[in-house]
Design an enzyme around this catalytic site. Structure first.
Site, mmCIF file in Angstrom:
data_model
loop_
_atom_site.group_PDB
_atom_site.id
_atom_site.type_symbol
_atom_site.label_atom_id
_atom_site.label_comp_id
_atom_site.label_asym_id
_atom_site.label_seq_id
_atom_site.Cartn_x
_atom_site.Cartn_y
_atom_site.Cartn_z
ATOM 1 N N ASP A 267 -22.873 16.680 -8.905
ATOM 2 C CA ASP A 267 -22.317 17.003 -10.199
ATOM 3 C C ASP A 267 -23.431 17.673 -11.009
ATOM 4 O OD1 ASP A 267 -19.877 15.284 -12.266
ATOM 5 O OD2 ASP A 267 -20.780 17.261 -12.447
HETATM 6 C C1 GLC Z 1 -19.099 18.161 -15.281
HETATM 7 C C2 GLC Z 1 -18.122 17.203 -14.634
HETATM 8 C C3 GLC Z 1 -17.526 17.721 -13.368
HETATM 9 C C4 GLC Z 1 -17.401 19.218 -13.457
HETATM 10 C C5 GLC Z 1 -18.799 19.801 -13.477
HETATM 11 C C6 GLC Z 1 -18.799 21.335 -13.580
HETATM 12 O O1 GLC Z 1 -20.146 17.500 -15.870
HETATM 13 O O2 GLC Z 1 -18.523 15.879 -14.409
HETATM 14 O O3 GLC Z 1 -16.266 17.064 -13.190
HETATM 15 O O4 GLC Z 1 -16.672 19.731 -12.339
HETATM 16 O O5 GLC Z 1 -19.588 19.259 -14.520
HETATM 17 O O6 GLC Z 1 -18.292 21.720 -14.809
#
Ligand code: GLC
Length: 738
Positions: A267
């Site tokens: 993430d």
């Molecule tokens: C965010 C989220 C994730 C998302 C990623 C990209 O912090 O936790 O669900 O896909 O970053 O935006």
């Protein structure tokens, strides 16, 4: 990730040989580049361009400027040494330009075919902007409506989330990732994120492995079985080892047990956050922890770019390990057909927001609506019987707020609001008077008198209440999940007029409504219904559509009951109607053991406001004659459970028939009920139909003490009904193995 049947112009063997050929040519720097996902925005210049040309960027996210994306793909293909195209990621969670209901709302449809169609539309629209990878489906299980990200989930139940999550994967990916308009999906957040302590986002999760495997992992396995191209690790600390550095999750389970050959992305900066968690002392250790655990690609932070080469040089990471990981990324790119064509021609794809897409959004919104209360058949409204309608509240006419969270690319100008739909329907037939009454859903001051005056002058008061979209979603958890601001006062002021009150609530979570439920005659829960909120809601309010939605999540009476969910364990002292005493009814100086002594709250009891699977219709349904085709089942055998559903009302309607089981005595305690099947059934008034479900050994199995899947002989109970409180039940015995 079993290759789709016709994986573009190539098959598995050809893909693997191309991967090996590429790896044989790649430098270590280029391999690390494929493991690097960079946030791209603004002009292609400076370090970004230099890294792009040097092959140090394998993927970008958050850029949907097609000209820029095509140019970046051109540079990657034509100006780098090996011409490896880019993955282009975006959060297309519940639509791109055309916005479907939030996933929690889509889950209320219990309709996998419709959920798949919604994802298909999202993929087509995202692909027309150069996106070839979405960070969805979000299939975290949660039982905590304080958690803002419940809005993104497919509810509290592993079976429902598994079926609908797999449908989303199919919708995004189609049956050929190389086909035009299909995009790679991403099962997230692996795993256990929904158990964040206190419903506070990013908080610690402590989940016994047995519970992790029985509750939180099944939707991820279902997504894997549906061919999901990637997994994303969770931010959260799981039992002391954050998911992004957790080899139990990423190696033992995902790779060894499940034999997954897709790729794993972290993430946002969750690799770098390992040191903030306290798992590592610095970025180099974080890179080592994540790559050792099995994170193939680092999102947004750059510990891989900064430290992997040294870790290889120092012998702490083998290049063979990197080859395996880079191979996972290349496999997705090859399956997407990017090496054959990385450019996007928007003319080859349907325009965003076209009528076909809007029709799917309308159908999805209609089926997401859940009728929770309808005293005195207040609904459906009749055009003929109306002369004046009061439309009151902060969410009656807000094309942005109705879209919900995670709509980076949603287009509010496409939105059709409830007020607009109602006004359009009214024409000259009846008057519509609109009083917003509150500037926002959180406003502490409300135009109560103006709202009451409008209600007094109307045949019915339609209250549009709930949460602005920003009050749910990532990092937006609430400790008090009642109606925000002065909305409760608004309900009471309107109810005091005596005009019938219909409340339509838009929210990203279940709200606690006990303070106002008695003031509302009819209640439609709309979640955040997306672009077509208005027509969907009006069609249901006037009976053009009969509501069929069922709750994918339990509604607590009070936030203090959380976590509260239907598939709870029985405990050794379960509450019974006789044992529950309300705090107001306790005698003064009652003897300590004179009542209760079972599992409930003195001020809330032991039951929710509305149970999982609950939803009313404009007709009524009855269940009868639950039959099992056998009551002594040979070990490992399958049986069929069926019941007769009858439409006992005056309108045609669609019922979501649900099947639950219980294993009352097992080597680990099992929930008092578990959903194991559901079917949407439409019946004419008076019509009856026998609805059958096959109960397979897989559905009766669970993860036992030794973390192995087991099917245990003994008694099973079965319910078939319209919600998790179903009463029609039968029992059977799974006989012992010979
Ligand atoms: C965010 C989220 C994730 C998302 C990623 C990209 O912090 O936790 O669900 O896909 O970053 O935006």
């Amino acid at each position: 990730m079993t290759l789709p049947v016709n994986a573009g112009a190539q098959d598995a063997a050809e893909i693997e040989s191309r991967i090996q050929a590429l790896l044989g040519e790649m430098t270590l720097d280029e391999k690390i580049g494929q493991m690097t996902l960079v946030h791209s925005y603004g002009p292609i210049e400076g370090d970004f361009l230099e890294n792009l040309r040097a092959g140090r960027i394998g993927a970008i996210l958050n850029d949907v400027d097609l000209a820029r994306v095509n140019e970046m793909q051109r540079i990657a293909v034509e100006e780098t040494r090996l011409g490896i195209p880019l993955l282009v990621g975006r959060d297309v969670i519940h639509g791109f330009r055309t916005v479907m209901p939030i996933p929690l709302g889509q889950a209320a449809s219990w309709n996998p075919e419709l959920v798949e169609r919604g994802a298909r539309i999202a993929a087509l629209e995202a692909a027309s902007h150069g996106v070839n990878w979405t960070f969805a489906p979000m299939i975290d299980i949660t039982r905590d409506p304080r958690w803002g990200r419940i809005a993104e989930t497919l509810g509290e139940d592993p079976h429902l989330a598994s079926v609908l999550g797999a449908a989303m994967v199919r919708g995004f990916q189609g049956d050929d990732l190389a086909a035009l308009g299909t995009i790679a999906a991403c099962a997230k957040h692996f795993a256990g994120y929904g158990a964040s302590e206190a419903g506070r986002d990013y908080a610690t999760t402590n989940i016994p492995e047995n519970e992790l495997r029985n509750v939180f992992l099944p939707p991820f396995k279902a997504a894997l079985d549906a061919g999901v191209a990637s997994f994303m690790t969770s931010f959260s600390d799981l039992n002391g080892v954050p998911a992004t550095g957790n080899s139990l999750l990423l190696q033992d389970i995902l790779r060894d047990e499940w034999q997954y050959d897709g790729f794993v992305v972290s993430d946002w900066a969750s690799v770098e956050q390992l040191k903030i968690h306290g798992l590592t002392a610095n970025d180099r250790e974080s890179a080592l922890a994540a790559v050792t655990a099995g994170v193939d690609m680092e999102m947004a932070s750059t510990t891989y770019r900064e430290h992997l080469a040294d870790l290889v040089a120092d012998g702490e990471v083998s290049e063979a390990t990197l080859d395996e990981m880079v191979g996972n990324v290349l496999r997705a790119k090859l399956m997407l057909g990017l090496f054959e064509n990385a450019q996007t021609d928007p003319a080859a794809l349907p325009p965003t927001g076209n009528p076909t897409h809007l029709q799917v959004a309308l159908e999805s919104a209609v089926q997401s609506l859940v009728l929770l209360k309808n005293d005195n058949d207040t609904l459906p409204l009749s055009d003929a019987g109306l002369s004046s309608v009061a439309v009151i509240g902060p969410l009656a006419d807000d094309g942005y707020e109705q879209l919900g969270t995670w709509i980076f690319d949603g287009d509010p100008s496409l939105s059709q609001t409830p007020l607009a739909a109602l006004t359009g329907r009214a024409g000259d037939a009846f008057r519509v008077r609109h009083v917003r009454a509150m500037e926002t859903s959180r406003s502490r001051d409300a135009a109560l008198e103006e709202a009451a005056a409008a209600a007094r002058d109307a045949d019915v008061a339609l209250l549009f209440l709930g949460e602005e979209s920003i009050l749910s979603g990532e990092a937006h958890s609430r400790a008090d999940i009642s109606l925000p601001g002065s909305q409760e006062a608004l309900v009471k002021a309107v109810a005091a007029t005596g005009t019938p009150v219909v409340a339509v609530i838009m929210a990203g979570r279940p709200l606690t409504l006990a303070n106002v439920l008695d003031d509302i005659d009819a209640l439609v829960y709309a979640w955040h219904p997306g672009t077509m909120a208005g027509p969907a809601i009006v069609r249901v309010l006037f009976g053009d559509e009969v509501p069929s939605g069922k709750l994918p999540v339990t509604f607590p009476r009070m936030v203090g009951q959380v976590p509260i969910y239907y598939s709870q364990k029985n405990t050794g002292k379960p509450a019974t109607p006789e044992s529950v005493v309300h705090i107001d009814d306790i005698e003064v100086r009652a003897a300590q053991t004179s009542f209760g002594m079972t599992s409930f709250h003195l001020d809330a009891g032991a039951t929710p406001q509305f149970p999982f699977g609950f939803g009313l219709s404009y007709t009524t349904f009855a269940y009868s004659d639950l039959e099992l085709d056998r009551e002594a089942v040979p070990y490992g055998g399958t049986l069929t459970a069926s019941a007769v559903l009858t439409n006992t009302g005056k309108r045609a309607g669609t019922e979501i028939v649900q099947l639950y089981i219980r294993d009352p005595a097992a080597s680990v305690t099992r929930p008092v009920r578990e959903l194991k099947g559901f079917q949407r059934v439409t019946l004419a008034p008076g019509e009856s139909r026998r609805i059958s479900f096959r109960l397979t050994p897989e559905l009766l199995s669970f993860t036992g003490r030794d973390m192995q899947t087991v099917l245990e002989p003994g008694e099973f109970r079965v319910w078939i009904g319209g919600n998790s409180d179903a009463s029609l039940q039968a029992r059977f015995d799974m006989l012992g193995a010979d």
